[in-house]
Design a protein around this motif. Structure first.
Motif, PDB file in Angstrom:
ATOM      1  N   SER A 139      -3.943  22.590  78.062  1.00 14.34           N
ATOM      2  CA  SER A 139      -4.770  21.507  77.530  1.00 14.34           C
ATOM      3  C   SER A 139      -5.055  21.696  76.038  1.00 14.34           C
ATOM      4  O   SER A 139      -5.346  20.724  75.333  1.00 14.34           O
ATOM      5  CB  SER A 139      -6.097  21.422  78.299  1.00 14.34           C
ATOM      6  OG  SER A 139      -5.864  21.112  79.654  1.00 14.34           O
ATOM      7  N   VAL A 140      -4.987  22.939  75.592  1.00 21.41           N
ATOM      8  CA  VAL A 140      -5.186  23.238  74.170  1.00 21.41           C
ATOM      9  C   VAL A 140      -3.866  23.102  73.403  1.00 21.41           C
ATOM     10  O   VAL A 140      -3.821  22.555  72.298  1.00 21.41           O
ATOM     11  CB  VAL A 140      -5.758  24.658  73.991  1.00 21.41           C
ATOM     12  CG1 VAL A 140      -5.899  25.003  72.517  1.00 21.41           C
ATOM     13  CG2 VAL A 140      -7.094  24.782  74.703  1.00 21.41           C
ATOM     14  N   LEU A 141      -2.797  23.615  74.005  1.00 23.02           N
ATOM     15  CA  LEU A 141      -1.506  23.607  73.329  1.00 23.02           C
ATOM     16  C   LEU A 141      -0.911  22.207  73.193  1.00 23.02           C
ATOM     17  O   LEU A 141      -0.241  21.915  72.199  1.00 23.02           O
ATOM     18  CB  LEU A 141      -0.518  24.505  74.082  1.00 23.02           C
ATOM     19  CG  LEU A 141      -0.609  26.002  73.780  1.00 23.02           C
ATOM     20  CD1 LEU A 141       0.374  26.763  74.650  1.00 23.02           C
ATOM     21  CD2 LEU A 141      -0.338  26.277  72.316  1.00 23.02           C
ATOM     22  N   THR A 142      -1.146  21.342  74.167  1.00 21.43           N
ATOM     23  CA  THR A 142      -0.544  20.007  74.120  1.00 21.43           C
ATOM     24  C   THR A 142      -0.928  19.238  72.855  1.00 21.43           C
ATOM     25  O   THR A 142      -0.042  18.817  72.100  1.00 21.43           O
ATOM     26  CB  THR A 142      -0.910  19.194  75.377  1.00 21.43           C
ATOM     27  OG1 THR A 142      -0.307  19.818  76.525  1.00 21.43           O
ATOM     28  CG2 THR A 142      -0.406  17.761  75.268  1.00 21.43           C
ATOM     29  N   PRO A 143      -2.207  19.032  72.564  1.00 25.60           N
ATOM     30  CA  PRO A 143      -2.547  18.314  71.330  1.00 25.60           C
ATOM     31  C   PRO A 143      -2.197  19.103  70.071  1.00 25.60           C
ATOM     32  O   PRO A 143      -1.870  18.511  69.039  1.00 25.60           O
ATOM     33  CB  PRO A 143      -4.064  18.096  71.450  1.00 25.60           C
ATOM     34  CG  PRO A 143      -4.534  19.160  72.375  1.00 25.60           C
ATOM     35  CD  PRO A 143      -3.421  19.374  73.351  1.00 25.60           C
ATOM     36  N   ALA A 144      -2.260  20.435  70.164  1.00 26.21           N
ATOM     37  CA  ALA A 144      -1.943  21.257  68.993  1.00 26.21           C
ATOM     38  C   ALA A 144      -0.479  21.098  68.606  1.00 26.21           C
ATOM     39  O   ALA A 144      -0.136  20.953  67.417  1.00 26.21           O
ATOM     40  CB  ALA A 144      -2.267  22.722  69.270  1.00 26.21           C
ATOM     41  N   ILE A 145       0.399  21.115  69.608  1.00 27.37           N
ATOM     42  CA  ILE A 145       1.831  20.960  69.330  1.00 27.37           C
ATOM     43  C   ILE A 145       2.129  19.552  68.828  1.00 27.37           C
ATOM     44  O   ILE A 145       2.863  19.368  67.841  1.00 27.37           O
ATOM     45  CB  ILE A 145       2.658  21.266  70.595  1.00 27.37           C
ATOM     46  CG1 ILE A 145       2.613  22.766  70.896  1.00 27.37           C
ATOM     47  CG2 ILE A 145       4.104  20.807  70.432  1.00 27.37           C
ATOM     48  CD1 ILE A 145       3.297  23.160  72.185  1.00 27.37           C
ATOM     49  N   PHE A 146       1.556  18.546  69.477  1.00 27.04           N
ATOM     50  CA  PHE A 146       1.822  17.159  69.073  1.00 27.04           C
ATOM     51  C   PHE A 146       1.350  16.911  67.638  1.00 27.04           C
ATOM     52  O   PHE A 146       2.073  16.337  66.822  1.00 27.04           O
ATOM     53  CB  PHE A 146       1.136  16.190  70.042  1.00 27.04           C
ATOM     54  CG  PHE A 146       1.503  14.747  69.798  1.00 27.04           C
ATOM     55  CD1 PHE A 146       2.822  14.369  69.654  1.00 27.04           C
ATOM     56  CD2 PHE A 146       0.517  13.780  69.710  1.00 27.04           C
ATOM     57  CE1 PHE A 146       3.166  13.044  69.433  1.00 27.04           C
ATOM     58  CE2 PHE A 146       0.849  12.446  69.483  1.00 27.04           C
ATOM     59  CZ  PHE A 146       2.180  12.087  69.344  1.00 27.04           C
TER      60      PHE A 146
END
Length: 300
Positions: A139-146
């Motif tokens: 849940s943290v990595l998804t927006p960070a990567i996008f």
């Protein structure tokens, strides 16, 4: 302090006893500084080390000295200067004198680290437990990567446009920058190259996704989670993550190679489509090549 310039590099030059004493006084006053130094005589440097309580033999054993308690870093370069920092261990300078390349390099470091984390997590058996820390990390990595891959492509396009001598507009609109990149690619005769085939074409998939997001999508709002209609998800499939990481790595390598090699970059050699076709072993492989890359050649 006496500053000199040699081949676009700045140094503090210690040429006499007075200048040496001024430098010693800075240590006495605990001044903060970090410079490249050149000493007219080796004796001046030895006197500096003695003043600091450093034996020359100990220093020359490794040609660097670091004291964490005093935050003192001294290192002698094979290129004829001595780096002295009273801040502790810090970077000497910016990577290049080109702000677009520097920004691009910085963002590559960020996005690559995020992909390394994502790949490591995707390979963990605990990832499938919805109560696990690893699953929650998605849940943290998804927006960070996008967020960061959008910014990476923006800086990639701006770096390319800058290196081609094109005007780089102050905008975050990814589709505009990407279209400008395609136009410049055609104008500079960079089509039918590795740059087009293995970099721009894969990145176009992300542009297509962004263009399909409904509403008034704004790239700069992603970091604030402020695009109401954006429901982007990232599928944490190890193989696909590695493929994307490889695309990013190649795109980074291209920009750096173009920066140093210019039009001689091997990524800009034309005739890529023909070379790929020639490597096809049978009619089936030839058809696969045409399906995968034919649209790039036919798109005039």
């Amino acid at each position: 302090m006496n500053f000199i310039n040699e081949k676009d590099e700045e140094f503090v030059y210690i040429s006499n006893t007075k200048e040496l004493n001024e430098l010693l006084e800075k240590f006495t006053q605990k001044d903060l500084f970090a410079y490249k130094f050149k000493f007219k005589s080796r004796d001046y440097f030895i006197k500096l080390l003695k003043f600091l309580g450093i034996k020359i033999d100990d220093f020359e054993n490794q040609y660097f000295y670091f004291d964490s308690s005093q935050k003192l870093h001294i290192s002698e370069s094979e290129f004829g200067y001595i780096w002295i920092s009273t801040y502790g261990l810090i970077a000497m300078n910016k990577p290049t004198k080109n702000k677009f390349i520097n920004a691009f390099k910085n963002q590559y470091t960020v996005i690559n680290l995020l992909f390394e984390q994502a790949i490591d997590l995707s390979q963990s058996k605990k990832i499938y437990d919805v109560d696990s820390y690893n699953f929650g990390k998605l849940s943290v990595l998804t927006p960070a990567i996008f967020n960061n891959i959008i910014f990476y492509i923006e800086l990639f396009c701006k770096a390319y446009l800058n290196l081609t001598g094109s005007k780089v507009l102050h905008t975050h609109k990814l589709n505009f920058l990407y279209q400008k990149t395609l136009e410049t690619m055609s104008f500079k005769n960079h089509k039918d190259t590795l740059f087009q085939f293995i970099i721009l074409d894969p990145l176009s998939k992300i542009i297509e996704h962004i263009n399909k997001i409904p509403g008034d999508f704004r790239e700069q709002f992603v970091k604030y989670d402020d695009n109401i209609s954006d429901d982007t998800i990232i599928i944490f499939d190890t193989e696909e993550l590695i493929k994307m990481q490889n695309v990013l790595e190649v795109s980074y390598d291209f920009i750096i190679d173009y920066f140093y090699s210019g039009e001689k970059s091997h990524y800009l050699e034309t005739g890529t489509y023909k070379k790929i076709l020639e490597k096809a072993k049978n009619s089936e492989e030839i058809e696969n090549v045409k399906k995968m890359y034919g649209h790039l050649i036919n798109d005039k």
